[in-house]
Design a protein around this motif. Structure first.
Motif, short mmCIF file in Angstrom:
data_model
loop_
_atom_site.label_atom_id
_atom_site.label_comp_id
_atom_site.label_asym_id
_atom_site.label_seq_id
_atom_site.Cartn_x
_atom_site.Cartn_y
_atom_site.Cartn_z
N SER A 23 14.28 8.31 0.67
CA SER A 23 12.99 7.67 0.44
C SER A 23 12.65 7.65 -1.05
CB SER A 23 11.89 8.40 1.22
OG SER A 23 10.64 7.80 1.00
N GLY A 24 12.95 8.76 -1.73
CA GLY A 24 12.68 8.82 -3.17
C GLY A 24 13.52 7.84 -3.96
N ILE A 25 14.79 7.70 -3.57
CA ILE A 25 15.69 6.78 -4.27
C ILE A 25 15.30 5.33 -4.00
CG2 ILE A 25 18.07 5.94 -4.40
CD1 ILE A 25 18.95 8.83 -3.83
N VAL A 26 15.02 5.00 -2.74
CA VAL A 26 14.67 3.63 -2.37
C VAL A 26 13.41 3.18 -3.11
CG1 VAL A 26 13.80 2.19 -0.47
CG2 VAL A 26 15.80 3.66 -0.11
N ASN A 27 12.44 4.10 -3.23
CA ASN A 27 11.17 3.75 -3.85
C ASN A 27 11.09 4.14 -5.32
OD1 ASN A 27 9.26 2.86 -1.47
ND2 ASN A 27 10.38 4.64 -0.71
N GLY A 47 7.83 6.80 -0.27
CA GLY A 47 8.39 7.71 -1.26
C GLY A 47 7.62 9.03 -1.32
N PRO A 48 8.27 10.09 -1.80
CA PRO A 48 7.63 11.41 -1.91
C PRO A 48 6.39 11.36 -2.79
CG PRO A 48 10.01 11.57 -2.25
CD PRO A 48 9.67 10.11 -2.25
N TYR A 80 3.80 8.07 6.32
CA TYR A 80 3.52 7.21 5.17
C TYR A 80 4.56 7.40 4.07
CZ TYR A 80 1.07 5.19 1.17
OH TYR A 80 0.74 4.44 0.06
N GLU A 81 4.93 8.65 3.77
CA GLU A 81 5.82 8.93 2.65
C GLU A 81 7.29 8.71 2.99
OE1 GLU A 81 4.74 12.45 0.11
OE2 GLU A 81 3.46 12.90 1.83
#
Length: 440
Positions: free
Chosen positions: A98-102, A329-330, A350-351
């Motif tokens: 999620s962090g990488i995608v966003n 994302g985080p 959501y995150e």
């Protein structure tokens, strides 16, 4: 005045911690005790430790990073690779994706540092229990709670009180910054006492009762709700042990009525604090709607939590399909919403999206199953009820966003994945106990 009290008790707690880790304490257990004590002590002096010190990091943040790296260096690789942690690693992988995608680099780093603190505390407690047994390890861990417990008692005696942000009611939190994080510390103390065997410590019932009273005095609703399952199970097991087998069927029936009456009594005596919960439970179907349709009165229900949840869920439903799968994302809420979600499950949806939330639910579910399968059935129920209480806490706040909440869960998971009924044979030899522990 109260700052002086903090300093005196901080020095006294440092001395007690030193004594605890210098006697019958292996390096893993010493790490857990010192890490907990350091966090609780730094948080007590929040006027200094919360302000940025270096490169935007506060003393508290730097201490968390230090604990995370020290723990990684200390723990054997086989502990990090435990099969019982598999689903947790899958959840953490979802956070990374999620962090990488966003492209949420800073949010990803912050979240991963927090979860690394969780992993090293849980892993170190696992190793400590494996070497010394559950009761000795948890007795040592209790020493780390001397400072917050003592400061809260002193705040009651000296009238050091804080008005809660939500409704202005009184909270005794020992001069700490916020009742949410502090109540998690006291809840941790209460649960650790409850997980000790009845003969492992003197005045166990009195200490547990003290912990329950202190949680109430901290006056944070979700923490009070979190300890209720453990409290009910603790009282049940304490009384059951004194009831003859032939009378136990009657005792079980009376216990159900007793728990029901106790719940009604608590609801009545604390109706000002818990009234909104009953309003929500009685009309939740009318509150599932877009945030723009909330009236001013509905926005205030449960300290605005229901309205906040609606904001997050509505934003999630309006997001692109890729974001619905992997999340925003985080810590993506920061800068978008005024307040965090006050609900771990809503925030994770959501995150980290539906994939991340499902991975998280599977991970916590796997820990619940492990707790319930513990061979000692009375202990299994105490541990299981503690974890249920923690998951209830996540419904109305976000303990896994706070380091204090992560430490609470780390203690529960460290006990859950450990061989609580077993101790290494080398540690059982009377003549070699001190020598074997000292070498570690």
């Amino acid at each position: 005045m109260f700052t002086l009290v903090k300093i005196v008790f901080a020095l006294l707690s440092a001395f007690l911690v030193y004594r605890a880790i210098s006697r019958q304490c292996n390096k893993y257990l010493a790490f857990v005790v010192v890490a907990l004590w350091l966090r609780f002590t730094l948080s007590a002096f929040h006027n200094v430790t919360y302000d940025p010190l270096f490169a935007g990091f506060s003393i508290n943040a730097l201490a968390s990073i230090g604990i995370a790296f020290a723990g990684l260096l200390l723990l054997p690789r086989k502990v990090i690779a435990l099969r019982s942690l598999l689903w947790l690693y899958i959840f953490l992988a979802c956070i990374v994706v999620s962090g990488i995608v966003n492209m949420r680099t800073m949010g990803l780093i912050n979240v991963m540092v927090k979860w690394t603190v969780f992993l090293v505390i849980a892993g170190a407690l696992f190793m400590a229990i494996r070497k010394t047994g559950k009761d000795l390890a948890l007795r040592k861990v209790l020493v780390a709670f001397f400072l917050p417990v003592s400061l809260q008692i002193m705040s009651v005696l000296l009238g050091e009180v804080k008005a809660t942000e939500a409704d202005g009611s009184a909270s005794y939190i020992g001069g700490y910054n916020h009742e949410a994080a502090f109540s998690m510390i006291i809840a941790s103390f209460t649960l650790v006492v409850g997980l000790l065997s009845s003969k492992a410590i003197r005045y166990r019932a009195a200490l547990f009762a003290l912990g329950c009273v202190l949680v109430v005095l901290a006056n944070y609703r979700t923490s009070i709700l979190a300890i209720l399952p453990m409290t009910a199970m603790f009282a049940f097991s304490l009384i059951e042990a004194k009831v003859a087998n032939k009378h136990k069927p009657v005792f079980y029936v009376l216990s159900l009525f007793g728990i029901g009456l106790a719940f009604l009594a608590l609801s009545y005596t604390m109706q000002d604090r818990f009234g909104d919960i009953f309003v929500f439970l009685s009309s939740w179907q009318d509150l599932i709607k877009a945030p723009e349709y909330y009236s001013e009165a509905e926005k205030d229900i449960f300290s605005a939590r229901v309205y906040i949840w609606s904001l997050y869920i509505h934003a999630y439903l309006l997001a692109d399909p890729i974001n619905q799968i992997f999340g925003m994302g985080p810590e993506a809420w920061n800068g978008v919403f005024k307040k965090y979600a006050h609900n771990t499950y809503v925030s994770y949806l959501y995150e980290y999206g539906v994939v991340g939330l499902l991975a998280f639910l599977t991970a916590v579910g796997s820990f619940l199953i492990q707790a319930f399968k513990t061979k000692d059935r009375k202990f299994a129920w105490l541990l299981f009820s503690s974890m249920i209480g923690f998951l209830i806490m996540n419904l109305a706040t976000m303990p896994l966003w706070n380091i204090e909440g992560l430490l609470l869960y780390a203690l529960l998971i460290g006990v859950t994945i450990s061989p609580v009924n077993g101790v290494r044979k080398t540690a059982l030899k009377t003549s070699g106990v001190s020598t074997n522990l000292a070498r570690n």
